[in-house]
Every structure is written in C-alpha cells, then in structure tokens.
Design an enzyme around this catalytic site. Structure first.
Site, PDB file in Angstrom:
ATOM      1  N   LEU A 305      40.013  42.158  30.225  1.00  0.00           N
ATOM      2  CA  LEU A 305      41.017  41.339  30.913  1.00  0.00           C
ATOM      3  C   LEU A 305      40.502  39.935  31.223  1.00  0.00           C
ATOM      4  O   LEU A 305      41.227  38.942  31.085  1.00  0.00           O
ATOM      5  CB  LEU A 305      41.439  42.044  32.206  1.00  0.00           C
ATOM      6  CG  LEU A 305      42.540  41.330  32.971  1.00  0.00           C
ATOM      7  CD1 LEU A 305      43.853  41.333  32.206  1.00  0.00           C
ATOM      8  CD2 LEU A 305      42.708  41.927  34.350  1.00  0.00           C
ATOM      9  N   THR A 364      32.783  45.225  38.774  1.00  0.00           N
ATOM     10  CA  THR A 364      33.743  44.326  39.435  1.00  0.00           C
ATOM     11  C   THR A 364      34.864  43.906  38.491  1.00  0.00           C
ATOM     12  O   THR A 364      34.620  43.549  37.333  1.00  0.00           O
ATOM     13  CB  THR A 364      33.009  43.050  39.912  1.00  0.00           C
ATOM     14  OG1 THR A 364      31.874  43.449  40.648  1.00  0.00           O
ATOM     15  CG2 THR A 364      33.916  42.177  40.772  1.00  0.00           C
ATOM     16  N   HIS A 365      36.047  43.919  39.025  1.00  0.00           N
ATOM     17  CA  HIS A 365      37.247  43.470  38.311  1.00  0.00           C
ATOM     18  C   HIS A 365      37.589  42.064  38.789  1.00  0.00           C
ATOM     19  O   HIS A 365      37.512  41.820  39.995  1.00  0.00           O
ATOM     20  CB  HIS A 365      38.381  44.447  38.609  1.00  0.00           C
ATOM     21  CG  HIS A 365      39.711  43.955  38.135  1.00  0.00           C
ATOM     22  ND1 HIS A 365      40.144  44.192  36.852  1.00  0.00           N
ATOM     23  CD2 HIS A 365      40.670  43.246  38.762  1.00  0.00           C
ATOM     24  CE1 HIS A 365      41.350  43.633  36.712  1.00  0.00           C
ATOM     25  NE2 HIS A 365      41.689  43.056  37.860  1.00  0.00           N
ATOM     26  N   PRO A 366      37.958  41.130  37.997  1.00  0.00           N
ATOM     27  CA  PRO A 366      37.968  41.163  36.530  1.00  0.00           C
ATOM     28  C   PRO A 366      36.794  40.334  36.012  1.00  0.00           C
ATOM     29  O   PRO A 366      36.830  39.109  36.083  1.00  0.00           O
ATOM     30  CB  PRO A 366      39.295  40.460  36.197  1.00  0.00           C
ATOM     31  CG  PRO A 366      39.448  39.442  37.324  1.00  0.00           C
ATOM     32  CD  PRO A 366      38.618  39.913  38.492  1.00  0.00           C
TER      33      PRO A 366
END
Ligand SMILES: Cc1cc2nc3c(=O)[nH]c(=O)nc-3n(C[C@H](O)[C@H](O)[C@H](O)COP(=O)(O)OP(=O)(O)OC[C@H]3O[C@@H](n4cnc5c(N)ncnc54)[C@H](O)[C@@H]3O)c2cc1C
Length: 383
Positions: A305, A364-366
């Site tokens: 993403l 961790t996103h993103p």
C-alpha cells in the site's frame, strides 16, 4: 549546477573536518603524505607539507583502496575521460554524457546526470546492466533507464576512442561485427576498479599480491608478511565501505586475541538509483550456480500500500528461502526505501530467524517494511 557543486563541496568538507576531529580525539597521529614500504613493517612517507619520515610499526595495516580503471583501449586515456572523481566535481551539465560501464558507479551517475538534464548513453560490455544481478533485476533497471530517456547499449566492445572529453568524443564500437560509433560531449569511465597496490614497494615488506594486483590476505586479513594486515578494496574483498569497516573489525579483534574471520559474512549492498536496488544474501543466479535448493517468493511493489501513497509503483521484492528449512537465504528489493527494508531482513538473517518471524510480525501500517509480511506470506510451503 553550481549550487549542486557547492552543496556537495560543503558536505565533503564537513565530513573531512569531522574525521580529522575524530583522529585528534582518538590520540592517533595522522600523517598526511604519500607512503611506500622501504623494508619489513617500515614505511617512508613523503609528507604533503614537504619532508620525509620513516615510520616502523609493530603492526602495519595496508588500506590504500582502489581507483577507477582506465582500460587499455586505443585513444581512451588520450580522451582524458572523467572518472567518478571529476564527475562528482562538475559544475556544469554535460550536453551528452557517455558512460562507459553499467555497474553501480555508472548507473548511479548516469541517472543523476540525466536528471540534471544531460542526454546520457550507457555502454556496457556484458549483455545486461548490473550483470551480476538476476535477470529480472537487470531488466527492471533497463526499463527504468528507458523510461527516463537514458540510452542503454549492452554487449558492446569499444575498440577505439577519438576526441577529448568535455569537447566531443567518438567511440568506435563493435556489436555483432557491425561498426556503429557513439558520439557525445563528455565521457565518464566507470568500468571497474584497480587496487592501489602499485608504486608502494610491497616487495620490500614481503607482502605478496594476487594475479589481479590485490594484496593477498587470509580470512583474518593477514598478508604474507608477519605483522602486516590489509583491509578494504586493496585486499580484494567486496568493494563497499561497510565491508572495509568490517575488515578493520576483523583485524582489531584478532589483534586482541579474539577469533573473528571474514568467512561466510553477509554482504549487504544498496545501489542508490531512484528507486534503489538493495540485496542481502543469495540471488537466484548465485543459488543456482552453487546448487542450493530454494523456495522463491516475489511480489510487485504495487502490492504494498505504501507504494501507492508514495506514488512509486515501480519495482519488486524477492526472497529466497531454503527448500528444506525456514531459513532466509536472500532478499532483493528494487523499490523506494529498499535500503531500510533490506536491513530488516539482514538483521533477521543474522539472528537466524525463520522467515515466518517476519511473515507473522505486526509491522507498521503503511510502510514499505510492511510489504515484508506480504512477501513472506507468498513463500511456497515445503514440498
Ligand atoms: C563513485 C563511488 C560510489 C561508491 N558508493 C558506495 C556506497 O554507496 N556504499 C559503499 O559501501 N561503497 C561505495 N563505494 C565503494 C567505497 O567507496 C569503497 O569500497 C571504500 O571507500 C573502500 O575503502 P578503503 O578504505 O579500502 O579505500 P579508500 O576509501 O579508497 O581509502 C584509501 C585511502 O588511501 C589513500 N592512499 C592510497 N595510496 C596511498 C599511499 N601510497 N600513501 C598514502 N595514502 C594512500 C587514498 O588516497 C585514500 O584516501 C563507492 C565507490 C565509488 C567509486
């Protein structure tokens, strides 16, 4: 371009001062000058400010590095080509830069000068850019260069050079037997490096060189002369600053009686194109050459993403995992932030973690690192 030049100059000057301060603080004496051996563990230095000194050490470490190689091609030296030293000191944008060599130095500088506005042609004698890398990596680099308007000519042998770099140059090349000259305004040579081991009278110290001119060392960086060690580019190891640093640690520990060698160490590297190419551990071609069975997973950067939030859709991650265990054998990223992502995998490999540790970690996103979960999820089950 003059602002670029000034910025670079300031950065380098700051680093030089910092290194000199570190020397001073360490208490080590720094003698600026040209050294050569005059006997076992004995060096004569012609100081930069005049005068000569003879220094004898209980321990001597050779770390003279390497320099750009100018191949014995007719007219090449006479064309006064740039090496990276002159290219990194340019305060103008070359009209048409011809880069001889599609390895990491040539590729980084080719892209930089293209982005500064030069027309750029890269000439590579092998049939692929970064030819030691896997095919998909070389092809991705080639596509990147094509999209940026950089002309790439592979499988080319330069036979003769005419003219002078900075004015106009003409390279007579042969490909499939046909003559097809390449013309430009400036020539940059980035076709390999030669060790700085000539002209320092290694023989006087009993230090032998190998057939390619590198100082002969064992796995502890010991040369053939007692008490003399060699580290970094001149000793024939992987030509990276961090590997030279690691050689120094090997010497330091051995001098302190600690068992440490260069055998089997990981060699991470990053090619600082945009996007970057980073790899640690085995590539597919190396695994195949060494007959190592592996499981392969590969994902496009678009599956991550973060690449969309960065608007950087180009590239991929690829990993090799052992066929008979969950050991990570290698990782390659051609992607934004590839250096940092690669380092995460490097630490996992060093710690002996199974690939599932990264697959199942809460990342961790993103971030680009989160792509590691997707990559390691794609590893096929053991058959
Ligand atoms: C354009 C370019 C980009 C690079 N980018 C990277 C990168 O991004 N990351 C990376 O890890 N590596 C990179 N490298 C490789 C890295 O620079 C080398 O691997 C590293 O500098 C090797 O360290 P060294 O100490 O062996 O030699 P060097 O750093 O070359 O140092 C050797 C020193 O010895 C001095 N010397 C030589 N002979 C004598 C003598 N007779 N008397 C006194 N002094 C002498 C030289 O002047 C020099 O200062 C790059 C190299 C180039 C050319």
């Amino acid at each position: 371009m003059s602002a670029v030049h000034d910025g670079k100059r300031k950065m380098v000057d700051t680093m030089v001062v910092r290194n000199q301060d570190l020397y001073r603080e360490s208490g080590a004496e720094l003698v600026m000058g040209q050294g050569r051996f005059v006997g076992p563990r004995t060096i004569e230095v012609v100081a930069a400010d005049g005068g000569t000194r003879t220094l004898r050490g209980e321990v001597v470490v050779i770390s003279t590095g390497s320099r750009a190689r100018i191949d014995p091609i007719s007219g090449l030296a006479e064309a006064r080509p740039m090496t990276h030293v002159e290219a990194l000191d340019l305060d103008r944008v070359p009209g048409h830069l011809v880069v001889l060599g599609g390895g990491y130095v040539g590729l980084e500088l080719a892209q930089a000068f293209r982005r500064f506005g030069s027309r750029v042609t890269v000439i590579e004698r092998n049939d692929a850019l970064a030819h030691r890398e896997d095919r998909d990596v070389s092809e991705a680099l080639r596509e990147l260069f094509k999209d940026e308007g950089i002309e790439v000519r592979t499988g080319i042998r330069v036979e003769r050079v005419e003219g002078r770099s900075g004015e106009s140059v003409k390279l007579h090349v042969a490909r499939d037997g046909a003559e097809d000259p390449i013309e430009g305004t400036d020539l940059l040579v980035a076709s390999g490096r030669t060790p700085n081991t000539d002209g320092i009278d290694l023989e006087a110290a009993g230090v032998e060189r190998d057939g390619r001119g590198f100082v002969k060392v064992d796995e502890r960086c010991r040369t053939t002369a007692p008490g003399v060690w060699a580290v970094g580019d001149c000793a024939g190891g992987p030509q990276f600053t961090h590997m030279a640093d690691d050689d120094v640690r090997v010497v330091r520990d051995n001098l302190a009686g600690i068992d440490r060698t260069t055998t089997g160490r990981l060699v991470p590297f990053c090619l600082f194109t945009d996007p970057e190419l980073a790899r640690v551990g085995l590539s597919e071609s190396e695994a195949e050459r060494r007959g190592i069975a592996y499981r392969l997973a590969k994902i496009p950067v678009t599956a991550i993403l973060r690449s969309r939030t960065l608007s950087e859709p180009r590239g991929f991650y690829k990993t090799l995992v052992a066929a008979d265990s969950d050991r990570i054998l290698g990782f390659t990223a051609f992607a934004p932030e590839a250096d940092a992502v690669m380092t995460t995998v490097q630490v996992a490999i060093s710690a002996g973690l199974p690939y599932t540790a990264l697959r199942d970690a809460t990342l961790t996103h993103p971030t680009m690192s989160k792509g590691l979960a997707a990559l390691f999820h794609a590893v096929p089950d053991r058959s």
